[in-house]
Design an enzyme around this catalytic site. Structure first.
Site, PDB file in Angstrom:
ATOM      1  NE  ARG A  53      -1.630  -2.204   2.896  1.00  0.00           N
ATOM      2  CZ  ARG A  53      -1.758  -3.478   2.533  1.00  0.00           C
ATOM      3  NH1 ARG A  53      -2.791  -3.870   1.859  1.00  0.00           N
ATOM      4  NH2 ARG A  53      -0.836  -4.360   2.854  1.00  0.00           N
ATOM      5  CB  THR A  54       3.458   2.508   2.275  1.00  0.00           C
ATOM      6  OG1 THR A  54       2.674   2.132   3.411  1.00  0.00           O
ATOM      7  CG2 THR A  54       4.129   3.835   2.555  1.00  0.00           C
ATOM      8  CE  LYS A  82      27.436  -4.379  -5.818  1.00  0.00           C
ATOM      9  NZ  LYS A  82      27.813  -3.395  -6.849  1.00  0.00           N
ATOM     10  NE  ARG A 103       7.144   0.566   5.111  1.00  0.00           N
ATOM     11  CZ  ARG A 103       5.901   0.120   4.946  1.00  0.00           C
ATOM     12  NH1 ARG A 103       5.688  -1.107   4.499  1.00  0.00           N
ATOM     13  NH2 ARG A 103       4.870   0.891   5.227  1.00  0.00           N
ATOM     14  CG  HIS A 131       3.662   4.074   8.693  1.00  0.00           C
ATOM     15  ND1 HIS A 131       3.765   4.914   7.590  1.00  0.00           N
ATOM     16  CD2 HIS A 131       3.267   2.873   8.201  1.00  0.00           C
ATOM     17  CE1 HIS A 131       3.427   4.243   6.503  1.00  0.00           C
ATOM     18  NE2 HIS A 131       3.124   3.000   6.841  1.00  0.00           N
TER      19      HIS A 131
HETATM   20  C1  NCD Z   1       1.724  -1.077   8.277  1.00  0.00           C
HETATM   21  C2  NCD Z   1       3.214  -0.913   8.478  1.00  0.00           C
HETATM   22  O1  NCD Z   1       4.003  -1.138   7.548  1.00  0.00           O
HETATM   23  O2  NCD Z   1       3.578  -0.501   9.574  1.00  0.00           O
HETATM   24  N1  NCD Z   1       1.383  -1.276   6.931  1.00  0.00           N
HETATM   25  C3  NCD Z   1       1.057  -0.189   6.161  1.00  0.00           C
HETATM   26  O3  NCD Z   1       1.890   0.645   5.864  1.00  0.00           O
HETATM   27  N2  NCD Z   1      -0.226  -0.045   5.807  1.00  0.00           N
HETATM   28  C4  NCD Z   1       1.085  -2.059   9.189  1.00  0.00           C
HETATM   29  C5  NCD Z   1       1.624  -3.449   9.262  1.00  0.00           C
HETATM   30  O4  NCD Z   1       2.559  -3.829   8.542  1.00  0.00           O
HETATM   31  O5  NCD Z   1       1.089  -4.214  10.061  1.00  0.00           O
END
Ligand code: NCD
Length: 300
Positions: A53-54, A82, A103, A131
């Site tokens: 999703r992100t 590496k 991320r 997040h």
């Molecule tokens: C979440 C995350 O990555 O923290 N996912 C997301 O971005 N929608 C929640 C999760 O992974 O449980």
């Protein structure tokens, strides 16, 4: 926005949040009215952890604004394999892109990256830390479905490792929200998060049993147990499957309860909930696009 980098929900004031949510609502109402304002601009995507999703909603948002993305790809196929440091990686990619979405499994990684580059860094999840852009779409979804006036919300599941929880709980201190935290004892909110919430004026009410509060809730925010963050798989097994929402349980909820989940779900919400009026998690995921468009318009 007071800062160029989006690292933590703690940096977001109520007016910052409302500005993004208002603009996102305009975009959602009339997607055709968005000019190609980011034509020629590039968003760098650095995902050191899995994402659906992100990553895809940032990509969609950037493309809908007329811009494009450059993607580092998987850790396995990049120079990270590496042994390249994060500081070096971001310093290289800032030369390719106008902003970076990061991320990474380490808490504090987005802050560290932001210390090394001049382009905006957007934290798309730093380990069990924060997040903040998920929080913006969560708040958008809450505002659309329940509103912030006299809001009672239950946040349930993995409150220890769940970064979406840490960000959302903090952002909600800007609003008139009563927050209840429901988890197994071993997955309570970390002490540092409880401290921050107290400092921000929130009352932290913790429960192990959802039924203690279910009937009072306007919103129930369910989260996945973050298996990948447990140092010991046995510890995970002890709590896995402990909470599960199904239609039978929801008979004890308010008729207008909004059930949210940042997704992906494993088994926290039974599929029989999906067809009910409560289920808002797919709408929530879709809201990621207008919200991230509004954010990118402002940041870039
Ligand atoms: C979440 C995350 O990555 O923290 N996912 C997301 O971005 N929608 C929640 C999760 O992974 O449980």
């Amino acid at each position: 926005m007071r800062d160029d980098h989006i690292i933590s929900a703690k940096q977001l004031s109520r007016s910052d949040i409302e500005a993004v949510l208002d603009r996102a609502a305009e975009i959602a109402d009339d997607p055709g009215a968005v000019a190609d304002s980011k034509d020629g601009e590039l968003l760098g995507l650095l995902f050191f952890e899995p994402s659906t999703r992100t990553k895809m909603s940032f990509t969609t948002a950037m493309k809908r604004l007329g811009g494009d993305t450059v993607d580092m790809g998987s850790v396995e196929s990049s120079s990270v394999k590496k042994g390249e440091s994060l500081a070096d990686t971001v310093r290289v990619i800032e030369g390719y892109a106008d902003a970076l979405v990061l991320r990474h499994p380490s808490e504090g990684s987005a802050k560290l990256a932001s210390d090394f580059v001049d382009v905006p860094v957007i934290n798309a999840g730093d380990g069990a830390g924060q997040h903040p852009t998920q929080t913006l779409l969560d708040l958008y979804t809450i505002r659309e479905n329940a509103g912030f006036d006299d809001l009672t919300i239950g946040i349930m599941g993995d409150l220890k490792y769940g970064r979406t929880v840490h960000s959302l709980a903090h952002a909600l201190t800007n609003f008139d929200a009563s927050q209840h935290f429901i988890s197994p004892e071993s997955l309570r909110l970390p002490r540092s998060v409880r401290y921050d919430l107290h400092e921000a004026g929130a009352q932290v009410r913790e429960h192990t049993d959802l039924e203690d509060v279910l009937g009072t809730l306007d919103v129930l925010y369910v989260t996945r147990i973050q298996r990948e963050r447990f140092p010991d798989e046995n510890e995970y097994r002890q709590v896995a499957g402990e909470y599960r929402i199904d239609t039978e349980l929801l008979e004890r909820a308010n008729d207008d309860l909004t059930v949210m989940h940042p997704l992906p779900r494993v088994d926290e919400i039974a599929p029989d909930v999906d067809g009910t009026e409560y289920a808002t998690y797919f709408e929530q995921a879709h809201n990621g696009v207008p919200v991230r468009m509004a954010l990118l318009e402002e940041l870039l």
